[in-house]
Motif scaffolding. Structure first.
Motif, PDB file in Angstrom:
ATOM      1  N   ALA A 124      54.731  46.600  20.526  1.00 40.22           N
ATOM      2  CA  ALA A 124      56.040  46.457  19.881  1.00 40.22           C
ATOM      3  C   ALA A 124      55.994  45.277  18.909  1.00 40.22           C
ATOM      4  N   PRO A 125      56.766  45.340  17.827  1.00 39.83           N
ATOM      5  CA  PRO A 125      56.787  44.201  16.892  1.00 39.83           C
ATOM      6  C   PRO A 125      57.480  42.988  17.525  1.00 39.83           C
ATOM      7  N   PHE A 126      56.931  41.832  17.265  1.00 42.44           N
ATOM      8  CA  PHE A 126      57.519  40.586  17.752  1.00 42.44           C
ATOM      9  C   PHE A 126      57.883  39.709  16.569  1.00 42.44           C
ATOM     10  N   ASP A 127      58.979  38.961  16.742  1.00 42.99           N
ATOM     11  CA  ASP A 127      59.409  38.027  15.699  1.00 42.99           C
ATOM     12  C   ASP A 127      58.694  36.692  15.818  1.00 42.99           C
ATOM     13  N   ALA A 128      58.326  36.326  17.060  1.00 46.67           N
ATOM     14  CA  ALA A 128      57.748  35.002  17.278  1.00 46.67           C
ATOM     15  C   ALA A 128      56.833  35.004  18.493  1.00 46.67           C
ATOM     16  N   VAL A 129      55.847  34.106  18.449  1.00 48.77           N
ATOM     17  CA  VAL A 129      54.927  33.906  19.569  1.00 48.77           C
ATOM     18  C   VAL A 129      54.915  32.410  19.877  1.00 48.77           C
ATOM     19  N   SER A 130      55.001  32.071  21.163  1.00 50.04           N
ATOM     20  CA  SER A 130      55.078  30.664  21.553  1.00 50.04           C
ATOM     21  C   SER A 130      54.027  30.341  22.609  1.00 50.04           C
ATOM     22  N   ALA A 131      53.750  29.053  22.736  1.00 48.64           N
ATOM     23  CA  ALA A 131      52.865  28.547  23.787  1.00 48.64           C
ATOM     24  C   ALA A 131      53.074  27.044  23.883  1.00 48.64           C
ATOM     25  N   ARG A 132      52.860  26.533  25.090  1.00 47.82           N
ATOM     26  CA  ARG A 132      53.015  25.100  25.328  1.00 47.82           C
ATOM     27  C   ARG A 132      51.913  24.658  26.281  1.00 47.82           C
ATOM     28  N   ARG A 142      43.619  32.264  17.859  1.00 45.79           N
ATOM     29  CA  ARG A 142      42.875  33.477  18.235  1.00 45.79           C
ATOM     30  C   ARG A 142      43.695  34.325  19.210  1.00 45.79           C
ATOM     31  N   TYR A 143      44.324  33.676  20.187  1.00 53.62           N
ATOM     32  CA  TYR A 143      45.164  34.400  21.143  1.00 53.62           C
ATOM     33  C   TYR A 143      46.342  35.086  20.437  1.00 53.62           C
ATOM     34  N   ALA A 144      46.919  34.380  19.462  1.00 51.88           N
ATOM     35  CA  ALA A 144      48.144  34.857  18.809  1.00 51.88           C
ATOM     36  C   ALA A 144      47.891  35.707  17.577  1.00 51.88           C
ATOM     37  N   GLU A 145      46.631  35.867  17.191  1.00 49.22           N
ATOM     38  CA  GLU A 145      46.294  36.504  15.913  1.00 49.22           C
ATOM     39  C   GLU A 145      46.966  37.857  15.717  1.00 49.22           C
ATOM     40  N   LYS A 146      46.920  38.701  16.739  1.00 56.98           N
ATOM     41  CA  LYS A 146      47.507  40.037  16.622  1.00 56.98           C
ATOM     42  C   LYS A 146      48.982  39.954  16.233  1.00 56.98           C
ATOM     43  N   PHE A 147      49.719  39.040  16.856  1.00 58.00           N
ATOM     44  CA  PHE A 147      51.154  38.923  16.606  1.00 58.00           C
ATOM     45  C   PHE A 147      51.423  38.291  15.250  1.00 58.00           C
ATOM     46  N   ALA A 152      54.801  37.899  13.006  1.00 57.58           N
ATOM     47  CA  ALA A 152      55.471  36.940  13.892  1.00 57.58           C
ATOM     48  C   ALA A 152      55.191  35.514  13.415  1.00 57.58           C
ATOM     49  N   VAL A 153      56.138  34.626  13.662  1.00 58.33           N
ATOM     50  CA  VAL A 153      55.917  33.202  13.426  1.00 58.33           C
ATOM     51  C   VAL A 153      55.403  32.600  14.731  1.00 58.33           C
ATOM     52  N   GLY A 154      54.405  31.751  14.648  1.00 60.43           N
ATOM     53  CA  GLY A 154      53.919  31.032  15.816  1.00 60.43           C
ATOM     54  C   GLY A 154      54.664  29.712  15.939  1.00 60.43           C
ATOM     55  N   VAL A 155      55.148  29.408  17.148  1.00 65.42           N
ATOM     56  CA  VAL A 155      55.809  28.121  17.406  1.00 65.42           C
ATOM     57  C   VAL A 155      55.110  27.516  18.618  1.00 65.42           C
ATOM     58  N   PHE A 156      54.286  26.513  18.364  1.00 57.94           N
ATOM     59  CA  PHE A 156      53.430  25.952  19.405  1.00 57.94           C
ATOM     60  C   PHE A 156      53.751  24.474  19.625  1.00 57.94           C
ATOM     61  N   SER A 157      54.053  24.116  20.864  1.00 58.72           N
ATOM     62  CA  SER A 157      54.318  22.714  21.220  1.00 58.72           C
ATOM     63  C   SER A 157      52.979  22.009  21.421  1.00 58.72           C
ATOM     64  N   LYS A 158      52.787  20.918  20.713  1.00 57.64           N
ATOM     65  CA  LYS A 158      51.515  20.194  20.791  1.00 57.64           C
ATOM     66  C   LYS A 158      51.769  18.702  20.981  1.00 57.64           C
ATOM     67  N   GLY A 159      50.776  18.033  21.543  1.00 61.22           N
ATOM     68  CA  GLY A 159      50.880  16.606  21.826  1.00 61.22           C
ATOM     69  C   GLY A 159      50.108  15.740  20.855  1.00 61.22           C
ATOM     70  N   GLU A 160      49.611  14.617  21.377  1.00 63.86           N
ATOM     71  CA  GLU A 160      49.006  13.576  20.545  1.00 63.86           C
ATOM     72  C   GLU A 160      47.736  14.007  19.823  1.00 63.86           C
ATOM     73  N   ARG A 194      52.592  30.735  10.094  1.00 59.21           N
ATOM     74  CA  ARG A 194      52.934  32.037   9.521  1.00 59.21           C
ATOM     75  C   ARG A 194      51.734  32.589   8.769  1.00 59.21           C
ATOM     76  N   ARG A 195      51.615  33.890   8.795  1.00 51.98           N
ATOM     77  CA  ARG A 195      50.560  34.543   8.030  1.00 51.98           C
ATOM     78  C   ARG A 195      50.797  34.253   6.545  1.00 51.98           C
ATOM     79  N   ARG A 196      49.735  33.890   5.847  1.00 50.94           N
ATOM     80  CA  ARG A 196      49.842  33.639   4.400  1.00 50.94           C
ATOM     81  C   ARG A 196      49.945  34.977   3.685  1.00 50.94           C
ATOM     82  N   VAL A 197      50.979  35.130   2.886  1.00 53.66           N
ATOM     83  CA  VAL A 197      51.167  36.373   2.139  1.00 53.66           C
ATOM     84  C   VAL A 197      50.450  36.248   0.806  1.00 53.66           C
ATOM     85  N   GLU A 198      49.645  37.269   0.492  1.00 47.11           N
ATOM     86  CA  GLU A 198      48.870  37.238  -0.760  1.00 47.11           C
ATOM     87  C   GLU A 198      49.793  37.291  -1.970  1.00 47.11           C
TER      88      GLU A 198
END
Length: 198
Positions: A124-132, A142-147, A152-160, A194-198
């Protein structure tokens, strides 16, 4: 963060109660954060869905104790257009996620298995993929590539360590990557991809 609706506060309070009960037998969050659950986990997770305000169909990778994915599901529990999929490999954590989803009425769809086995089956199409706190950014991509490839926009919480991770990304040519300050920690960032649009 804007003031939360009463119904969401009640659901999050129930989530907190369940988390504290299950924490004694399953390590869902770091014990050092138990006294600061609302800021460190709930508010921190809510800022993820706030970073992609139009997104209603989410997939959360390596959901663990439910952050941020289960909090996203709770945020949109009453939106008929919303759907949140949680991918987690630990059977006990999957049981916890299903319990909280059921008890709070969040309606999250829990997939118990490894990301590389589950993700290919989610068509199914997804609007966003997240991970923390899941993996370094190159691995997350690599995990999120398909989405991401499907828009989909990736929103990833990252630290230092995020600056070093950004430096090591060879896939940057394929993606637009933005870094946004975290509302809950001076040393953390939200990485928007976000995927770069040509």
């Amino acid at each position: 963060m804007a003031e939360l609706p009463d119904v969401m506060l009640r659901r999050l309070a129930l989530y907190e109660d369940l988390l504290r009960k299950w924490q004694s037998s399953i390590n869902l969050i770091a014990r050092s954060t138990l006294d600061d659950i609302w800021i460190r986990h709930f508010v921190d997770s809510l800022q993820v869905s706030s970073a992609a305000p139009q997104a209603r169909r989410w997939v959360d990778l390596g959901s663990g104790g439910g952050f941020p994915g289960l909090v996203t599901a709770i945020r949109y529990a009453d939106d008929p257009n919303a759907e949140t999929h949680l991918i987690e490999s630990d059977q006990r954590k999957c049981a916890f996620l299903r319990t909280v989803s059921r008890e709070t009425g969040a309606g999250a769809i829990v997939h118990c298995g490894r990301i590389e086995n589950i993700a290919p089956k989610l068509d199914a199409p997804f609007d966003a993929v997240s991970a923390r706190a899941l993996a370094p950014l190159p691995e997350l991509l690599r995990y999120a590539e398909k989405f991401l490839e499907k828009g989909a926009v990736g929103v990833f919480s990252k630290g230092e360590q995020i600056e070093a991770e950004l430096t090591g990304i060879s896939a940057a040519a394929n993606y637009q990557i933005a870094s946004v300050a975290s509302e809950t920690s001076d040393s953390a960032r939200l990485i928007l991809v976000r995927r770069r649009v040509e």
